[in-house]
Design an enzyme around this catalytic site. Sequence first.
Site, mmCIF file in Angstrom:
data_model
loop_
_atom_site.group_PDB
_atom_site.id
_atom_site.type_symbol
_atom_site.label_atom_id
_atom_site.label_comp_id
_atom_site.label_asym_id
_atom_site.label_seq_id
_atom_site.Cartn_x
_atom_site.Cartn_y
_atom_site.Cartn_z
ATOM 1 C CE1 TYR A 143 78.939 24.260 14.549
ATOM 2 C CE2 TYR A 143 78.079 23.570 16.682
ATOM 3 C CZ TYR A 143 78.415 23.279 15.372
ATOM 4 O OH TYR A 143 78.208 22.028 14.874
ATOM 5 C CE LYS A 157 76.324 23.314 12.078
ATOM 6 N NZ LYS A 157 76.628 22.971 10.671
ATOM 7 C CB SER A 187 74.927 20.876 15.981
ATOM 8 O OG SER A 187 75.400 20.858 17.302
#
Length: 342
Positions: A151, A155, A126
């Site tokens: 989040y 990644k 991402s």
Amino acid sequence: MKKILVTGGLGYIGSHTVVELQLAGFEVVIIDNLSNASKDVLQGIERITGILPAFEELDLRDKQATISFFQKYDDISGIIHFAASKAVGESVSNPLLYYENNVSTLITVLQQIQHKKKISFIFSSSCTVYGQAKTMPISENAPIQQAFSPYGNTKQIGEEILLDTAKIASGLHVISLRYFNPIGAHPSTEIGELPDGVPQNLVPFITQTAIGLRKELSVFGNDYPTEDGTCIRDYIHVVDLAKAHVTALKRLLDDTHEASFEVFNIGTGRGSSVLEVIESFERVSKQQLQYEIVARREGDVISAYADTTKANTVLGWKATSTLDEAMLSAWKWEQKIRKPNN
């Protein structure tokens, strides 16, 4: 026909990628725990491609079940790893869920394949790994900033795990695709985005508001240092994104990659503000959208859009759909799934 495992393959991006893999001649096996997906998606994939992919309902947090899966499917040539929780806001309120679901499951999968003679691995990463980048557009050489959310941090951690593992696992070759903001639906309207509960992403909230499912859309802040005060993102049609995975997989399978771990930005190269996305939707749908400006949302960066030069020239992939085309496909999908007989 090479066999490809797609984890989280019934999810939004996963299902579109399964379609493109099958259209490209690959045999696909899907793993999904159905926590944020429906088994009905299998029929949508079959209606588009004419092929029903193999499916195993499995939670990768179950280590023994994962070991058993890889014993059963020992002839897998490549893995596209989507299985992860993906909402920025939810990750802020429930970080442990994200670290367990996004990091530990990646480790479990890698433990099963690290000794294989040759395995190609595409990681669903991402643009959040860049945090708030200092310059736009963002290139792959931009420094990795402190993540704005758990989040985004998962990644970053996932890429570090893959980089370190690829150094010592001689048969493991990895491409990490850092994508920007996927939107839209398959033009057949057989598959699309199906958020569980209240949408965390902008476009499904727009379409659900327009269809009458939500009272109004909340625009999180209009005091950002941007032209119209709202956040800017790079919105890419999900079918374009799915095709990027197939291109990246072929690069690994054909041994044309230049390193055991490579990174590519996947976006359009154009930034659009929240208000511009709303205007695009109103233009293609002929609907007037009800929205309200509210306070900023924790975890949101101001602006993020891709420098796609490397993906265009080295990977040989380029996004082709416009924002209007993506928004129209999202609207057609929303209209279809809200019909009384659906």
